[in-house]
Scaffold this motif. Structure first.
Motif, PDB file in Angstrom:
ATOM      1  N   PRO A  27      -4.242  -4.900  -5.943  1.00 54.41           N
ATOM      2  CA  PRO A  27      -5.627  -4.583  -5.583  1.00 54.41           C
ATOM      3  C   PRO A  27      -6.037  -5.023  -4.189  1.00 54.41           C
ATOM      4  CG  PRO A  27      -5.549  -6.430  -7.121  1.00 54.41           C
ATOM      5  CD  PRO A  27      -4.154  -5.876  -7.038  1.00 54.41           C
ATOM      6  N   GLU A  28      -5.306  -5.964  -3.601  1.00 57.40           N
ATOM      7  CA  GLU A  28      -5.594  -6.337  -2.218  1.00 57.40           C
ATOM      8  C   GLU A  28      -5.113  -5.274  -1.240  1.00 57.40           C
ATOM      9  OE1 GLU A  28      -5.442  -9.813  -4.829  1.00 57.40           O
ATOM     10  OE2 GLU A  28      -3.935  -8.263  -4.383  1.00 57.40           O
ATOM     11  N   ASN A  36       0.840  -1.202   0.000  1.00 53.05           N
ATOM     12  CA  ASN A  36       0.000   0.000   0.000  1.00 53.05           C
ATOM     13  C   ASN A  36       0.874   1.250   0.000  1.00 53.05           C
ATOM     14  OD1 ASN A  36      -1.771   2.103   0.554  1.00 53.05           O
ATOM     15  ND2 ASN A  36      -3.039   0.873   1.917  1.00 53.05           N
ATOM     16  N   SER A  96      -5.289  -9.197  -9.711  1.00 49.02           N
ATOM     17  CA  SER A  96      -5.203  -9.831  -8.400  1.00 49.02           C
ATOM     18  C   SER A  96      -4.543 -11.207  -8.476  1.00 49.02           C
ATOM     19  CB  SER A  96      -6.598  -9.990  -7.800  1.00 49.02           C
ATOM     20  OG  SER A  96      -6.561 -10.812  -6.646  1.00 49.02           O
ATOM     21  N   ASP A 125      -6.884   0.345  -3.775  1.00 47.95           N
ATOM     22  CA  ASP A 125      -8.048   0.282  -4.649  1.00 47.95           C
ATOM     23  C   ASP A 125      -7.684   0.899  -5.999  1.00 47.95           C
ATOM     24  OD1 ASP A 125     -10.432   0.493  -5.983  1.00 47.95           O
ATOM     25  OD2 ASP A 125     -11.480   1.590  -4.407  1.00 47.95           O
ATOM     26  N   CYS A 177      -2.347  -4.217 -11.577  1.00 49.85           N
ATOM     27  CA  CYS A 177      -3.721  -4.188 -11.057  1.00 49.85           C
ATOM     28  C   CYS A 177      -4.397  -5.554 -10.956  1.00 49.85           C
ATOM     29  CB  CYS A 177      -4.617  -3.254 -11.859  1.00 49.85           C
ATOM     30  SG  CYS A 177      -4.068  -1.532 -11.904  1.00 49.85           S
ATOM     31  N   CYS A 210     -10.381   1.654 -15.036  1.00 47.82           N
ATOM     32  CA  CYS A 210      -9.025   2.226 -14.971  1.00 47.82           C
ATOM     33  C   CYS A 210      -8.417   2.582 -16.326  1.00 47.82           C
ATOM     34  CB  CYS A 210      -8.082   1.250 -14.262  1.00 47.82           C
ATOM     35  SG  CYS A 210      -8.544   0.837 -12.566  1.00 47.82           S
ATOM     36  N   HIS A 248     -13.308  -9.614 -13.229  1.00 49.87           N
ATOM     37  CA  HIS A 248     -12.236  -8.799 -12.646  1.00 49.87           C
ATOM     38  C   HIS A 248     -11.523  -7.990 -13.727  1.00 49.87           C
ATOM     39  CE1 HIS A 248      -8.889  -7.680 -10.078  1.00 49.87           C
ATOM     40  NE2 HIS A 248      -8.028  -8.428 -10.753  1.00 49.87           N
ATOM     41  N   GLU A 303      -9.826   3.914  -7.029  1.00 51.38           N
ATOM     42  CA  GLU A 303      -9.531   5.149  -6.319  1.00 51.38           C
ATOM     43  C   GLU A 303      -8.233   5.768  -6.838  1.00 51.38           C
ATOM     44  OE1 GLU A 303      -8.695   6.931  -1.811  1.00 51.38           O
ATOM     45  OE2 GLU A 303      -9.169   4.793  -2.077  1.00 51.38           O
TER      46      GLU A 303
END
Length: 348
Positions: A262-263, A241, A285, A266, A283, A309, A301, A269
């Motif tokens: 993505p985990e 993050n 997962s 976001d 991006c 995006c 997904h 966002e």
């Protein structure tokens, strides 16, 4: 992907086709690398170096083996091949017990040990003429520091060992800065700085510590490259993050952010807040959807990522890191096929 092709039978699916054809079938867009190599004369002259082939990270390199699974690399770091042979365990760092004075004695490869290749600009241009996007890069200095210092000591240095961290960073950044200068002068399209500085939910170090000790040096490193090639794109790879320093990263010149895991972050966002200033790379997962989802989950997904995006550009769609060996092949194919089949005109 190559390992999965070999170990899980994808080669049988594309029997008779070469690797480039497999990549073409998957729609994987190629890029090319340029590099400034380091001379390891004393290391390469050793007579106890050995290559041990197999399906494990580093199998093509020469190491000093301490036992059947434990080896030492050219930096003096000791690692062990883990159970199952797919991953490595870090055992010992060469500077974990060192003092500031000891840094001067450590044979860190300075700019004088970079191999000068007068043909590098011509090599880069030939790759561009073939239609490749040409990238170069270095390891994230934070990662280099922890590999030399050990994770625990490296983190302690942020608080009670700043003199050591500055001294070690002086050595790392001196060489890395010369590398970006040479690569920029050679005309590469992008320069990457790769190595995790974040965890699943936050930075590894505090934001204030990163801003004090890492940000100014990274800014100067990037500026050195852009001074030579102003349109040089700067790529950062870090799992985890990065939300709390996204503005900082963009401020100092990073314009390609990978992997937008993505985990941890976001992607939608990130697109809303910074999509007009960065390219999002990744991006997909690999912790949840690809290994554990259904084919339908994967397709949904991928579609969501494209629609959320990719509008106005700025998305390099890819798994957010190395696809692991237990990932179903049908899910991997669904990831690529869904992207290839998507009608981009729907984005407007």
């Amino acid at each position: 992907i190559r390992d999965l092709v070999r170990s899980r039978g994808l080669g049988d699916v594309y029997k008779g086709q070469d690797w480039n054809e497999v990549l073409r079938r998957l729609g994987v867009e190629g890029w090319a690398g340029a590099s400034v190599a380091i001379r390891w004369d004393e290391w390469n002259a050793r007579e106890d170096l050995e290559v041990r082939p197999g399906d494990w990270p580093g199998s093509a390199s020469r190491y000093v083996w301490h036992d059947d699974v434990t080896f030492e690399d050219c930096w003096g770091a000791i690692q062990r091949v883990g159970a199952g042979g797919k991953y490595l365990q870090y055992i010992q760092a060469p500077l974990e017990d060192a003092s500031v004075d000891d840094i001067a004695d450590y044979p860190f490869p300075g700019p004088d040990r970079l191999i000068d290749d007068p043909e590098l600009p011509a090599k880069v241009q030939r790759l561009k003429d073939q239609g490749y996007w040409v990238s170069a890069g270095v390891e994230q200095p934070y990662k280099t520091a922890w590999r030399l210092r050990g994770m625990e000591q490296n983190l302690m240095d942020y608080l009670i060992g700043k003199d050591f961290k500055h001294a070690l960073y002086d050595r790392i950044y001196e060489t890395w800065t010369e590398i970006i200068r040479r690569c920029a002068a050679a005309g590469v399209d992008m320069f990457g700085i790769g190595g995790d500085i974040a965890m699943q939910d936050r930075l590894i170090m505090s934001r204030d510590s990163w801003r004090e000790l890492d940000k100014p040096r990274l800014a100067a490193l990037i500026a050195a490259g852009k001074e030579i090639k102003p349109d040089l794109h700067i790529h950062i790879h870090s799992d985890g993050n990065l939300m709390e320093i996204m503005d900082d990263l963009i401020e100092i010149g990073f314009d390609v952010i990978n992997p937008i895991q993505p985990e941890c972050m976001d992607p939608f966002e990130v697109k809303r807040r910074w999509g007009d200033r960065i390219t999002m790379d990744g991006c997909g997962s690999i912790q949840q959807v690809l290994p554990f989802g259904t084919v339908s989950d994967v397709r949904e997904h991928v579609t969501d990522l494209i629609e959320g995006c990719a509008y106005n550009g700025g998305l390099i769609l890819a798994p957010s890191n190395v696809v692991q060996h237990d990932t179903p092949l049908d899910n991997i194919l669904a990831f690529y096929d869904t992207a290839l089949e998507y009608d981009l005109s729907r984005l407007g």
